[in-house]
Design a protein around this motif. Sequence first.
Motif, PDB file in Angstrom:
ATOM      1  N   ALA A  95       0.855  -1.191   0.000  1.00 25.10           N
ATOM      2  CA  ALA A  95       0.000   0.000   0.000  1.00 25.10           C
ATOM      3  C   ALA A  95       0.886   1.234   0.000  1.00 25.10           C
ATOM      4  CB  ALA A  95      -0.898  -0.012   1.239  1.00 25.10           C
ATOM      5  N   PRO A  96       0.453   2.320  -0.674  1.00 20.31           N
ATOM      6  CA  PRO A  96       1.307   3.518  -0.788  1.00 20.31           C
ATOM      7  C   PRO A  96       1.851   4.014   0.542  1.00 20.31           C
ATOM      8  CG  PRO A  96      -0.627   3.730  -2.196  1.00 20.31           C
ATOM      9  CD  PRO A  96      -0.824   2.483  -1.387  1.00 20.31           C
ATOM     10  N   GLU A  97       1.036   3.963   1.604  1.00 17.99           N
ATOM     11  CA  GLU A  97       1.498   4.470   2.903  1.00 17.99           C
ATOM     12  C   GLU A  97       2.658   3.635   3.425  1.00 17.99           C
ATOM     13  OE1 GLU A  97      -1.589   3.487   2.270  1.00 17.99           O
ATOM     14  OE2 GLU A  97      -2.652   5.399   2.037  1.00 17.99           O
ATOM     15  N   MET A  98       2.529   2.326   3.310  1.00 17.43           N
ATOM     16  CA  MET A  98       3.600   1.445   3.781  1.00 17.43           C
ATOM     17  C   MET A  98       4.815   1.514   2.854  1.00 17.43           C
ATOM     18  SD  MET A  98       4.818  -0.611   5.975  1.00 17.43           S
ATOM     19  CE  MET A  98       3.379  -1.033   6.992  1.00 17.43           C
ATOM     20  N   GLU A 145       7.340   4.106   3.563  1.00 17.39           N
ATOM     21  CA  GLU A 145       8.175   3.901   4.748  1.00 17.39           C
ATOM     22  C   GLU A 145       9.305   2.907   4.516  1.00 17.39           C
ATOM     23  OE1 GLU A 145       7.844   5.714   7.442  1.00 17.39           O
ATOM     24  OE2 GLU A 145       6.165   6.754   6.484  1.00 17.39           O
ATOM     25  N   VAL A 146       9.180   2.070   3.495  1.00 17.08           N
ATOM     26  CA  VAL A 146      10.193   1.045   3.237  1.00 17.08           C
ATOM     27  C   VAL A 146      11.330   1.666   2.433  1.00 17.08           C
ATOM     28  CG1 VAL A 146      10.676  -1.180   2.168  1.00 17.08           C
ATOM     29  CG2 VAL A 146       8.472  -0.790   3.286  1.00 17.08           C
ATOM     30  N   VAL A 147      12.481   1.809   3.040  1.00 16.37           N
ATOM     31  CA  VAL A 147      13.628   2.428   2.369  1.00 16.37           C
ATOM     32  C   VAL A 147      14.562   1.332   1.869  1.00 16.37           C
ATOM     33  CG1 VAL A 147      13.507   4.536   3.734  1.00 16.37           C
ATOM     34  CG2 VAL A 147      14.897   2.626   4.531  1.00 16.37           C
ATOM     35  N   ASP A 182      14.965   9.418  -1.696  1.00 16.92           N
ATOM     36  CA  ASP A 182      14.657   8.520  -0.575  1.00 16.92           C
ATOM     37  C   ASP A 182      14.723   7.045  -0.959  1.00 16.92           C
ATOM     38  OD1 ASP A 182      13.202  11.174  -0.378  1.00 16.92           O
ATOM     39  OD2 ASP A 182      12.974  10.464   1.691  1.00 16.92           O
ATOM     40  N   HIS A 183      14.322   6.713  -2.192  1.00 15.79           N
ATOM     41  CA  HIS A 183      14.210   5.304  -2.569  1.00 15.79           C
ATOM     42  C   HIS A 183      15.193   4.903  -3.665  1.00 15.79           C
ATOM     43  CE1 HIS A 183      10.735   4.788   0.012  1.00 15.79           C
ATOM     44  NE2 HIS A 183      10.253   5.906  -0.481  1.00 15.79           N
ATOM     45  N   ILE A 184      16.198   5.717  -3.896  1.00 12.84           N
ATOM     46  CA  ILE A 184      17.288   5.318  -4.789  1.00 12.84           C
ATOM     47  C   ILE A 184      18.171   4.324  -4.039  1.00 12.84           C
ATOM     48  CG2 ILE A 184      19.367   6.111  -5.982  1.00 12.84           C
ATOM     49  CD1 ILE A 184      17.960   8.732  -6.571  1.00 12.84           C
ATOM     50  N   ILE A 204      22.041  10.215   0.393  1.00 11.62           N
ATOM     51  CA  ILE A 204      21.796   8.809   0.707  1.00 11.62           C
ATOM     52  C   ILE A 204      20.668   8.681   1.728  1.00 11.62           C
ATOM     53  CG2 ILE A 204      22.838   6.714   1.657  1.00 11.62           C
ATOM     54  CD1 ILE A 204      25.480   7.595   0.517  1.00 11.62           C
ATOM     55  N   GLU A 205      20.596   9.615   2.660  1.00 10.61           N
ATOM     56  CA  GLU A 205      19.525   9.588   3.657  1.00 10.61           C
ATOM     57  C   GLU A 205      18.172   9.855   3.028  1.00 10.61           C
ATOM     58  OE1 GLU A 205      20.787  12.480   6.544  1.00 10.61           O
ATOM     59  OE2 GLU A 205      21.315  10.908   7.977  1.00 10.61           O
ATOM     60  N   GLY A 206      18.162  10.704   2.016  1.00 11.29           N
ATOM     61  CA  GLY A 206      16.911  11.076   1.377  1.00 11.29           C
ATOM     62  C   GLY A 206      16.715  12.567   1.395  1.00 11.29           C
ATOM     63  N   THR A 207      16.850  13.188   0.243  1.00  8.99           N
ATOM     64  CA  THR A 207      16.668  14.627   0.132  1.00  8.99           C
ATOM     65  C   THR A 207      16.028  14.924  -1.212  1.00  8.99           C
ATOM     66  OG1 THR A 207      17.787  16.767   0.346  1.00  8.99           O
ATOM     67  CG2 THR A 207      18.930  15.063  -0.908  1.00  8.99           C
TER      68      THR A 207
END
Length: 462
Positions: free
Chosen positions: A53-56, A59-61, A319-321, A304-307
């Motif tokens: 689901a989009p919400e979950m 959160e999955v990195v 975020d998801h690279i 790397i952290e997500g920006t």
Amino acid sequence: MAISLPETFAPPTDTLTPRQIVVELDKYVIGQHQAKRAVAIALRNRMRRQKLAPEMAEEVVPKNILMIGPTGVGKTEIARRLARLAQSPFIKVEASKFTEVGYVGRDVESMVRDLVELSVDMIREEKLEDVHGKAEQNAEERLLDLLLPPPRSLEPDEAAAGSASPESWQHTREKFREQLRDGRLDHRSVDIEVRERAFPSFEVISGSSIEEIDINIKDMLPGLIQGRTRKRRLKVPEAFDYLVQEEESKLVDMDSVARTAVERVEQSGIIFVDEIDKIAGREGGGQGPDVSREGVQRDILPIIEGTTVNTKYGMVRTDHILFIAAGAFHVSKPSDLIPELQGRFPIRVELEPLGKHDFVRILTEPKNALVKQYVALMETEGITLRFLDEAIDRIADFATRVNERTENIGARRLHTVMERLLDEISFEGPDLREKSITIDAAYVDRMLASIVKNEDLSRYIL
């Protein structure tokens, strides 16, 4: 004149299990099972995330991977083949090329911009393949208009005077179409409007692109960028190719391409950061370049952290690279990285040095094996090159010995050894009368033994 596009490798990645991914990687990379397992799990987790689901899913990195091992053992090749298998935008960067906030070297955000550019090219090629048939049809109609211009609207008195009727013109046009497709008009020339580019590329002295310094010259000077048109006389096949390209560019919606490219980067992009051990030093050493190492790490950390990175195609979230970092870590060690960066690479895999047995397999087993490459190259000269097993064994033995005595550069040593081994054949190939050559152990010894024995000489030649 039909243009054949190369087939793209399109495996059903959404159904590949980690075991199947490893099998695919085994076709190109010998050994390193643990590293293959790690990247296979990372890729499979991406597929799993797409089904959440989009919400979950938000959160999955990605679980970034740190590969530790000497040069030439397959780190880059594993990452490259993984990206090709997943059809993901992939770019390799060297950490040592970056400097703190872009001073002298490149700004770390440029790795994301380069990845987006590559993704745009990928999507555009896919779209071009989709519209290619329609573009050829449109180009054919335009070319027929040039070969046989349509008549003006006929007035009654003109028709009475014997002017050509639309029906006869259409009949002639169809004859021209048939001749065009058969290649019978290839000798003819036509005049077409060709667009010229005033400025093929924009680079500033430091190597940064225009969008990196927030100047959009395309908006400021649209006339200069788009270029002017001028008439050129081209043969029919060349004119057809040009018109196909022009029609393809009209049919492809570049705004849609840009949106899709950004989305693909955000969801499935892979950045391979090589030589990360070169920036693993800490401040306080007082030695010139070492001072900026921790600064580069801190600059890379937010990405790397997500920006969010600003590119000319829009804002791109990182975020998801998936980041795969690699380094030999001969002098430094992973714990020398700043703690925050260490924490962003939870998966650590150590690649094993390659030995003689691995070299034998590398020479013969992969789809792109060196022996297969040289056999294919010599076939273009009409030469049948055959390697005996004893020769393969001797080549691997020489490569192993040189790696042990000098710098260990892994499988890359095989390239230098093979070049030296086949130097005479490559040079004399076109003039050889004997077109069937067998490489045995004696031939290998004759070409390489004296060089390998002379350690000083092997340092320079092998």
